[in-house]
Motif scaffolding. Structure first.
Motif: not given
Length: 112
Positions: A32-39, A86-97
């Motif tokens: 799981e990767a959580s991104f702050k907006k702009g990360a 990837a760049a986060a356009l807003e606070d976001s979460v992605i699941l990578d397998i």
């Protein structure tokens, strides 16, 4: 393997990104990767296959020079050795397998 979320030690691989290694075994690994907006997850490549699912938020995603805007519910597949990021356009979460497991992620990860 059962892994409780509260037992996972988060890492910060890049500014504004928090990574948690989820359950893993055999040749598979969930992350799981959580991104702050702009990360920004910098452009990179690796020998692993990857399937990713946008859990929440949205990203500007690039693979092999092609750019996409992806939002919650979208997913993608990355072939081995394809340049992507990837760049986060807003606070976001992605699941990578990943398959095989990302051994490079395990050096600082807490073993359960």
């Amino acid at each position: 393997m059962v892994l409780k979320y509260e037992d996972i030690t988060p890492e910060n691989p890049e500014p504004g990104i928090t990574r948690r290694i989820l359950a893993r075994g055999g040749s598979m690994m969930g992350v799981e990767a959580s991104f702050k907006k702009g990360a920004v997850g910098s452009l990179h490549r690796h020998p692993h296959e990857q399937v990713s699912y946008i859990v929440s938020g949205s990203f500007r995603y690039e693979a092999d020079g092609v750019k996409y805007t992806l939002k919650a519910g979208d997913s993608y597949y990355v072939e081995p050795d394809v340049l992507h990021g990837a760049a986060a356009l807003e606070d976001s979460v992605i699941l990578d397998i990943f398959t095989p497991q990302r051994e490079d992620f395990l050096g600082s990860a807490k073993e359960v």
